[in-house]
Each structure stands twice: as structure tokens, then as C-alpha cells.
Design a protein around this motif. Structure first.
Motif, short mmCIF file in Angstrom:
data_model
loop_
_atom_site.label_atom_id
_atom_site.label_comp_id
_atom_site.label_asym_id
_atom_site.label_seq_id
_atom_site.Cartn_x
_atom_site.Cartn_y
_atom_site.Cartn_z
N MET A 42 0.81 -1.21 0.00
CA MET A 42 0.00 0.00 0.00
C MET A 42 0.85 1.27 0.00
O MET A 42 0.37 2.36 0.06
N THR A 65 2.56 1.62 -5.50
CA THR A 65 1.62 2.06 -6.52
C THR A 65 2.35 2.70 -7.70
O THR A 65 1.90 2.64 -8.82
N ARG A 66 3.49 3.30 -7.44
CA ARG A 66 4.20 4.04 -8.47
C ARG A 66 4.55 3.15 -9.66
O ARG A 66 4.29 3.49 -10.80
N ARG A 103 -3.41 3.28 -12.82
CA ARG A 103 -2.91 3.14 -11.45
C ARG A 103 -3.95 2.61 -10.50
O ARG A 103 -3.68 2.43 -9.32
N SER A 104 -5.16 2.46 -10.99
CA SER A 104 -6.25 2.10 -10.08
C SER A 104 -6.39 0.59 -9.98
O SER A 104 -5.79 -0.15 -10.75
N ALA A 105 -7.21 0.18 -9.05
CA ALA A 105 -7.51 -1.25 -8.91
C ALA A 105 -8.96 -1.51 -9.30
O ALA A 105 -9.57 -2.46 -8.85
N VAL A 106 -9.51 -0.65 -10.15
CA VAL A 106 -10.89 -0.84 -10.59
C VAL A 106 -11.00 -2.21 -11.26
O VAL A 106 -10.22 -2.52 -12.16
#
Lengths: 364, 173
Positions: free
Chosen positions: B1, B6-7, B52-55
Motif C-alpha cells: 500500500m 503504486t508508483r 494506477r487504479s484497482a478498478v
């Protein structure tokens, strides 16, 4: 029969299959509805034409992809997209629509809070189904109160009220009260109708408050993820309508209710961060945490805390949707609840589960 | 996290989603902005964010459409609207649209509609744009967190407001 709403007429313009047969039949023979339908169609065409710009059929996806993949990951010209610490990021861009706010859902339900999806907030949780979480009364006492970890503010009260009839309930809430096809034996008379507005609450994480709460319990707080402190969740549920049949003595025999299923939106932190943090908080009973963790892998599941000593739960099919059936161990009452298209419908009463299921399947 | 996690992370399905949804995302933004160029810029931004999302992949379409509508509406409301208007002229000039209604709508009309769109409540404007971009009522409801029954009402209100804006000018001309 009453006239369909403007919204129904609008849908009739371009998605007639989504309009009920009864409404369609009414419109076909009602001069004033036909006029309103024509107006709706004309406005829709005019606005559609005004919004249509240089056709999008000619978009060159290959060139766009080439540009996209060649662009630096963090272009200096668009600072909003720099992966800065979460709290500094633009709100909706980082809000991930990731359902399964299991732990949050449970604690939020228990504290009676319900989210304001303000215009710029993307929903991160939307209940698409419900699943019972077995809790004992001992568990309930132990589950950490959300308000110990930040500021919980109810921003809108539902203001429930009794209304004259189903039409009044629909007018207040925009939700159609489900019509019962055939009343079970023993349920008679006319129902009374209730309507309630949206419940909205915001919750702002506070690292200070959480540390204090943990210290008071003699516990050590797990480290708070970056960006969580000060970030805000908005929780929303409702509006809701209900029809209730009662015996002359006032004891309710059957309740049919429909509410907007709870949703949560985040101002910054991704949903996983919130979920993992909440599940790691001290005090959450292991059994409950485990049930919540297994639920949270499943998108859109709203945990429904069920008192294990009093109620058993099972599932059943209601017109293609999986419903949760709850039956009291003493056999005196039961309930059936399911979520479809973001709307939660429930049928409950002093009836058997089978009787309630046939009411549920017969709803119009 | 952590931020570094995330980068570097890029979704493995990004290219597939990009190729499948790009035209629709541009379409949503173009309806708001009236400019293909600006709409493509918005689409690039939106996909950057999506990458970059986790959608979940199954929800990508709705998420991207809402993100495109929000970004484009913000742009429309921002000070950059004047240039958007100029581009409208440029982009409609070299494209012939076969729609009959086009002939009765002047560029002035289109500018007025966009100005009125910028003044609508965000939810109304977004619902309107998504519906006219081809999302179903159920998709709009899910994407905007509206009850399915209220999508028609929301869209109808938006259309009525925009039509009034056009009529107001038509009668005063």
C-alpha cells in the motif's frame, strides 16, 4: 391509474424495454402522457444533436495508444496525476470503485451511520448483495466503534414518516413501493406506508483519536497507512419506502420494504487501505474478522450482522437474484432480503420463510 | 500500500481496456467539450489514472465514462472554456455530420448548450452526457450511484433545462 413520472416517459423514448407493461399500456391510451412523451422525445433529440460534435467514429486508437505508452508516467504538466501521498492527490481520481467494504460496512451499520456521494466523489463501495455475518452478542460488544477512530458526523437524517399511500411514498423517495401479488393467509386489510429520505454521514479518520482509543483499551494500534489520517469517507443509504400490514392489535404481520442500498465514497485513500486497516484494528473478534475478510474478496457484498443465537440464515433464489433468508430459531418470524440494481428489497413478518419467499417472488 | 508500490504498478490489462474503451471515453468527453482534441487529452488523463487504479476490469467501462465526464465538465467549467469554443468552430467546420438536426443548430446554439451544461448540477450533467454517450439506464445508475428509477428523471430535467436555454435565446433573437 396514475400517470407515469416524467422519468418513466423519458426512458420510454430510448429504452422502452425498461418501462413496465402497465406504464406502457397507460401511455398508449392517455392523451396527456402522449403529449408529454412527445415533448420528452423532442427535447432528447434536440439536446442529443447539440451535444454531438465532430464524430467519434474516426478516433485513431492505435495512435492514441502510441501516444499514451510513450508519455512519461508522471508528466510534470499534470501534477494532479503525480503519485504523491494519497491525501494530497486529487480526490476522485484516486478514489477507487472497489466494493467490499466489509469491515467498514459492519461497523457502520452497527453505529447506525449510513454516505454522501457528492458530485465529485466516486463510489468505492456499492452494495450488490448481502451476506450474513454471524455475530454473537459478545462479539457485538467487542466490535470497535468507528467513532473511536475518527469523527463520525451524520450529515443528513432520514426523517421517516408515515405517508397516505404508495404514490405519496414514491413521490417523496422516487422509489416504487413493491406491490404484493397475493397476500399470505392471515394477512388482511390495507397496509400503512412509510417513507424515509437519505441517510448520509461522513467519517474522517483521526490518527490521534485512534491512538487515544487504543491506549484507553491498553492496546497497541497497528501503524496507520500513509494518507489515511484526515481522509474522509462518505456513507450513504436510502431513501426507503415500506408497506406494513398489522393485526388489529397493532402487531405487524408483514412488512415489504425497499431502500437504496448503502454506498461508500472515499476522498483519497483507496478502498483496500481502509479495509485492511479496519480489519487490523485491535478488538475485532477473530471469528468476525475472518468472516469479513472472506466477504471482502467478493465485490459489493454488504455484511449483514446476524445474531447467531437467535437467527439462522440460508439463501434462496428470488427471480434470478440470490436472496438471504433469515429465520428466527423459535420459528416466530422470518425475513428475506436481496439487492438488485443498487436497490435493496426486503420482506419480513411473523410468517414462515416459505410464505415470505412466495411473497418476495410475487412482488410487482 | 506504500506510494512506491503504486508508483511502479501498471495494470496488465491496461492496453486491452484502452483499446476497447478509448473511442467511447473520447466520445463522452467530446460531448461535453465539443472538441475532439481536448476530448483526446481528457481521455489520456483518464487512462493514466485508470492505469494506477484497482478498478475491477468488469467495471472499467463505467468508471472510465464517469471519470471522462467529470474531467471534461471540470475543464468546461474552468477558465479554459473560451478555447474550447474556438475549437468547436474549427472541428465542426471540417467534419460534415449527416444528422438532420445539425442543420438547424447553429454554432451559437451549441456554445449556449455547453455553457448551460456547465451550469447544471454535476450529477444531472454527468447523467445526461453518459446517457447520450450510449450507456444504458442501468449502467448510468450504477456508475452514478443513482437509483435506476431516477436516471430518467435526472436526464429529463437536464434536457429540459438545456432546451429552455435554447428557446430563451431563440425567442429573444
Amino acid at each position: 391509474m396514475r400517470h407515469p413520472t416524467e422519468g418513466v416517459l423519458r426512458r420510454l423514448v430510448d429504452e422502452p424495454a425498461g418501462v413496465s407493461d402497465a406504464d406502457r399500456a397507460h401511455v398508449a391510451t392517455c392523451p396527456s402522457c402522449l403529449r408529454a412523451l412527445d415533448d420528452a422525445r423532442a427535447d432528447a433529440e434536440l439536446v442529443g444533436a447539440a451535444l454531438t460534435s465532430a464524430g467519434t467514429g474516426t478516433v485513431d486508437t492505435d495512435a492514441a495508444w502510441a501516444r499514451f505508452s510513450a508519455a512519461p508516467a508522471t508528466p510534470a504538466s499534470t501534477p494532479a496525476f503525480r503519485p504523491a501521498p494519497a491525501a494530497a492527490r486529487n480526490r476522485w481520481r484516486t478514489a477507487v470503485r472497489r466494493p467490499a467494504v466489509a469491515a467498514l460496512g459492519a461497523t457502520v451499520l452497527l453505529t447506525g451511520a449510513g454516505v454522501a456521494a457528492a458530485n465529485d466523489w466516486l463510489p468505492i463501495f456499492q452494495a450488490e448483495r448481502v451476506d450474513p455475518v454471524q455475530v454473537t452478542s459478545a462479539d457485538l460488544v467487542q466490535i470497535p466503534d468507528l467513532s473511536a477512530y475518527g469523527d463520525l458526523q451524520i450529515t443528513r437524517e432520514p426523517e421517516p414518516e408515515e405517508v397516505a399511500d404508495a404514490a405519496a411514498a414514491q413521490e417523496r423517495t422516487g422509489l416504487e413501493v413493491p406491490e404484493v401479488g397475493e397476500l399470505p393467509e392471515g394477512v388482511t386489510g390495507d397496509p400503512t406506508y412509510q417513507a424515509a429520505g437519505l441517510v448520509e454521514a461522513t467519517f474522517t479518520f483521526s490518527a490521534d483519536k485512534a491512538a487515544q482509543a487504543a491506549a484507553a483499551e491498553g492496546e497497541v494500534l497497528p501503524p496507520s497507512p500513509a494518507g489515511l489520517d484526515g481522509s474522509t469517507l462518505r456513507i450513504q443509504a436510502g431513501p426507503g419506502v415500506a408497506a406494513m400490514w398489522a393485526q388489529p392489535t397493532g402487531v405487524p404481520t408483514l412488512v415489504v420494504a425497499r431502500v437504496g442500498a448503502p454506498t461508500v465514497a472515499s476522498s483519497g485513500v483507496p478502498f483496500e487501505t481502509v479495509r485492511d486497516h479496519l480489519l487490523s484494528l485491535p478488538g475485532l473478534p477473530d471469528g468476525v474478522a475472518q468472516q469479513l475478510r472472506s466477504l471482502s474478496a467478493d465485490a459489493g457484498t454488504l455484511p449483514l450482522p446476524v445474531p447467531a443465537e437467535l437467527v439462522t440464515s440460508s439463501t434462496a433464489d428470488v427471480d434470478g437474484t440470490e436472496a438471504t433468508v433469515l429465520t428466527s430459531r423459535n420459528g416466530l418470524f422470518a425475513g428475506v432480503v436481496w439487492v438488485e440494481d443498487g436497490v435493496m428489497t426486503g420482506v419480513a413478518g411473523t410468517l414462515s420463510a416459505d410464505e415470505l419467499l412466495s411473497v418476495a417472488r410475487g412482488l410487482r | 500500500m506504500s506510494a512506491s508500490a503504486t508508483r511502479g504498478a501498471v495494470r496488465p490489462d491496461l492496453e486491452a481496456v484502452f483499446r476497447q474503451e478509448y473511442a467511447r471515453v473520447v466520445g463522452v468527453a467530446a460531448r461535453v467539450l465539443g472538441s475532439r482534441d481536448q476530448a483526446e487529452d481528457v481521455a489520456q488523463e483518464v487512462f493514466l489514472s485508470f492505469g494506477r487504479s484497482a478498478v475491477p476490469a468488469g467495471e472499467a467501462g463505467g468508471w472510465l465514462s464517469v471519470a471522462a465526464a467529470h474531467t471534461a465538465l471540470n475543464l468546461l467549467r474552468s477558465g479554459r472554456r473560451r478555447s474550447a469554443r474556438e475549437e468547436t468552430v474549427a472541428s465542426t467546420a471540417d467534419v460534415t455530420t449527416p444528422d438532420v438536426a445539425d442543420t438547424v443548430l447553429t454554432l451559437e446554439d451549441r456554445s449556449r448548450v455547453r455553457a448551460a451544461l456547465a451550469r447544471l448540477p454535476a450529477k444531472q450533467a454527468t447523467a445526461l452526457v453518459l446517457r447520450h454517450s450510449g450507456l444504458s439506464y442501468a449502467e448510468v445508475a450504477t456508475a452514478l450511484d443513482l437509483s435506476p428509477g431516477s436516471v430518467g428523471t435526472t436526464v429529463r430535467r437536464a434536457e429540459s433545462a438545456l432546451r429552455k436555454e435554447l428557446n430563451r435565446h431563440a425567442s429573444s433573437d
